[in-house]
Motif scaffolding. Structure first.
Motif, PDB file in Angstrom:
ATOM      1  N   LEU A  12       4.254  29.232  62.088  1.00 42.30           N
ATOM      2  CA  LEU A  12       5.043  29.370  60.874  1.00 42.30           C
ATOM      3  C   LEU A  12       5.882  30.646  60.919  1.00 42.30           C
ATOM      4  O   LEU A  12       7.056  30.641  60.538  1.00 42.30           O
ATOM      5  CB  LEU A  12       4.129  29.370  59.646  1.00 42.30           C
ATOM      6  N   ALA A  13       5.318  31.736  61.403  1.00 40.88           N
ATOM      7  CA  ALA A  13       6.063  33.004  61.510  1.00 40.88           C
ATOM      8  C   ALA A  13       7.255  32.847  62.455  1.00 40.88           C
ATOM      9  O   ALA A  13       8.350  33.354  62.183  1.00 40.88           O
ATOM     10  CB  ALA A  13       5.138  34.120  61.980  1.00 40.88           C
ATOM     11  N   ARG A  14       7.063  32.123  63.562  1.00 40.89           N
ATOM     12  CA  ARG A  14       8.173  31.883  64.500  1.00 40.89           C
ATOM     13  C   ARG A  14       9.262  31.036  63.841  1.00 40.89           C
ATOM     14  O   ARG A  14      10.454  31.322  63.977  1.00 40.89           O
ATOM     15  CB  ARG A  14       7.668  31.203  65.771  1.00 40.89           C
ATOM     16  N   ILE A  15       8.856  30.031  63.094  1.00 41.11           N
ATOM     17  CA  ILE A  15       9.827  29.169  62.412  1.00 41.11           C
ATOM     18  C   ILE A  15      10.581  29.959  61.353  1.00 41.11           C
ATOM     19  O   ILE A  15      11.802  29.818  61.213  1.00 41.11           O
ATOM     20  CB  ILE A  15       9.120  27.929  61.810  1.00 41.11           C
ATOM     21  N   GLU A  16       9.882  30.822  60.615  1.00 42.16           N
ATOM     22  CA  GLU A  16      10.553  31.651  59.616  1.00 42.16           C
ATOM     23  C   GLU A  16      11.594  32.554  60.262  1.00 42.16           C
ATOM     24  O   GLU A  16      12.676  32.763  59.711  1.00 42.16           O
ATOM     25  CB  GLU A  16       9.534  32.475  58.829  1.00 42.16           C
ATOM     26  N   GLN A  21      17.473  33.519  61.405  1.00 38.53           N
ATOM     27  CA  GLN A  21      18.593  33.542  62.341  1.00 38.53           C
ATOM     28  C   GLN A  21      19.668  32.534  61.922  1.00 38.53           C
ATOM     29  O   GLN A  21      20.865  32.821  62.000  1.00 38.53           O
ATOM     30  CB  GLN A  21      18.115  33.227  63.758  1.00 38.53           C
ATOM     31  N   GLU A  22      19.234  31.372  61.469  1.00 41.64           N
ATOM     32  CA  GLU A  22      20.187  30.356  61.023  1.00 41.64           C
ATOM     33  C   GLU A  22      20.926  30.818  59.771  1.00 41.64           C
ATOM     34  O   GLU A  22      22.135  30.617  59.655  1.00 41.64           O
ATOM     35  CB  GLU A  22      19.475  29.029  60.762  1.00 41.64           C
ATOM     36  N   TRP A  23      20.217  31.462  58.841  1.00 44.44           N
ATOM     37  CA  TRP A  23      20.880  31.996  57.651  1.00 44.44           C
ATOM     38  C   TRP A  23      21.916  33.045  58.045  1.00 44.44           C
ATOM     39  O   TRP A  23      23.004  33.108  57.469  1.00 44.44           O
ATOM     40  CB  TRP A  23      19.862  32.606  56.678  1.00 44.44           C
ATOM     41  N   GLU A  24      21.584  33.872  59.014  1.00 43.85           N
ATOM     42  CA  GLU A  24      22.522  34.902  59.462  1.00 43.85           C
ATOM     43  C   GLU A  24      23.771  34.264  60.054  1.00 43.85           C
ATOM     44  O   GLU A  24      24.896  34.730  59.809  1.00 43.85           O
ATOM     45  CB  GLU A  24      21.841  35.817  60.489  1.00 43.85           C
ATOM     46  N   ALA A  25      23.602  33.194  60.805  1.00 47.02           N
ATOM     47  CA  ALA A  25      24.754  32.485  61.367  1.00 47.02           C
ATOM     48  C   ALA A  25      25.620  31.888  60.253  1.00 47.02           C
ATOM     49  O   ALA A  25      26.854  31.928  60.324  1.00 47.02           O
ATOM     50  CB  ALA A  25      24.271  31.387  62.315  1.00 47.02           C
ATOM     51  N   ARG A  26      24.982  31.373  59.218  1.00 45.79           N
ATOM     52  CA  ARG A  26      25.743  30.808  58.097  1.00 45.79           C
ATOM     53  C   ARG A  26      26.485  31.899  57.329  1.00 45.79           C
ATOM     54  O   ARG A  26      27.592  31.668  56.839  1.00 45.79           O
ATOM     55  CB  ARG A  26      24.816  30.041  57.154  1.00 45.79           C
ATOM     56  N   GLU A 195       4.029  44.675  54.953  1.00 38.86           N
ATOM     57  CA  GLU A 195       5.446  44.689  55.267  1.00 38.86           C
ATOM     58  C   GLU A 195       6.140  43.763  54.297  1.00 38.86           C
ATOM     59  O   GLU A 195       5.769  42.606  54.157  1.00 38.86           O
ATOM     60  CB  GLU A 195       5.694  44.210  56.703  1.00 38.86           C
ATOM     61  N   ASP A 196       7.134  44.273  53.584  1.00 37.89           N
ATOM     62  CA  ASP A 196       7.877  43.426  52.650  1.00 37.89           C
ATOM     63  C   ASP A 196       8.765  42.486  53.426  1.00 37.89           C
ATOM     64  O   ASP A 196       9.381  42.868  54.423  1.00 37.89           O
ATOM     65  CB  ASP A 196       8.711  44.298  51.703  1.00 37.89           C
ATOM     66  N   LYS A 197       8.783  41.252  52.942  1.00 39.38           N
ATOM     67  CA  LYS A 197       9.596  40.233  53.615  1.00 39.38           C
ATOM     68  C   LYS A 197      10.748  39.849  52.726  1.00 39.38           C
ATOM     69  O   LYS A 197      10.679  39.841  51.564  1.00 39.38           O
ATOM     70  CB  LYS A 197       8.747  38.995  53.910  1.00 39.38           C
TER      71      LYS A 197
END
Length: 197
Positions: A12-16, A21-26, A195-197
């Motif tokens: 799940l952490a890897r998927i998050e 990364q996808e949000w950054e690309a958008r 760690e705040d996410k």
């Protein structure tokens, strides 16, 4: 040896991370940057946004009268939101240092930035500010409540719970007294370095 639940959490952490990364690309595709907390679109994007904006009068003319009649009920919720925000902020300021829990950064949860979108009219911007605040307060409170629960009662429920907070999967299984006694202090110690996410 890691168990199945730990493996799933790592997946799940890897998927998050991939989602971020996808949000950054958008964000890059939308052609904006953030400077000193303000969103700055490229000029041609801003011009396109202004052209897409529906004028307030046109927007109001096509709005269902029943929707207008519900507005006081929606906006009245600002009172409990503000009170909840205030009380939980005071609670955290007083109690978290005593418990040794790292404080939640309010600005990470209450984000109000949609008013910079040129394709929204004044009423839409007001609604977006309101929704950003209301949902941000709920997120902020949920994080504080999750940290509090991890400190005081990190035990999973016997029944399935929908929409658990991010700490819940680390809690001791229901009925596992040995794990609760063994892990309670370890779980509390983790709250000092969240760690705040």
């Amino acid at each position: 040896m890691p168990d199945r639940l730990e493996d799933l959490q790592a997946s799940l952490a890897r998927i998050e991370a991939q989602i971020e990364q996808e949000w950054e690309a958008r964000r890059a595709k939308a052609r904006y940057r953030i400077e000193k907390g303000r969103v700055i679109f490229e000029e041609d994007v801003r011009a396109a946004h202004r052209r897409a904006r529906e004028r307030l009068w046109s927007f109001l003319k096509r709005t269902n009268a029943l929707v207008v009649l519900t507005a006081p009920f929606i906006y009245a919720c600002i009172i409990p939101f503000v009170l909840l925000d205030l009380f939980v902020t005071v609670y955290q300021a007083i109690c978290f240092p005593v418990y040794g829990i790292q404080k939640v950064r309010r600005r990470d949860h209450i984000v109000i930035d949609r008013q910079y979108l040129g394709y929204l009219n004044a009423l839409q911007k007001l609604n977006c500010v309101y929704c950003g605040y209301g949902n941000g307060v709920i997120s902020y409170v949920r994080e504080i409540a999750g940290r509090t629960e991890k400190y005081w009662c990190p035990i999973k429920h016997a029944s399935r719970v929908r929409g658990t907070h991010r700490f819940y999967c680390d809690f001791c299984d229901y009925g596992d007294a040995d794990a609760f006694c063994a892990k309670r202090e370890e779980l509390r110690a983790e709250l000092r370095k969240v760690e705040d996410k």
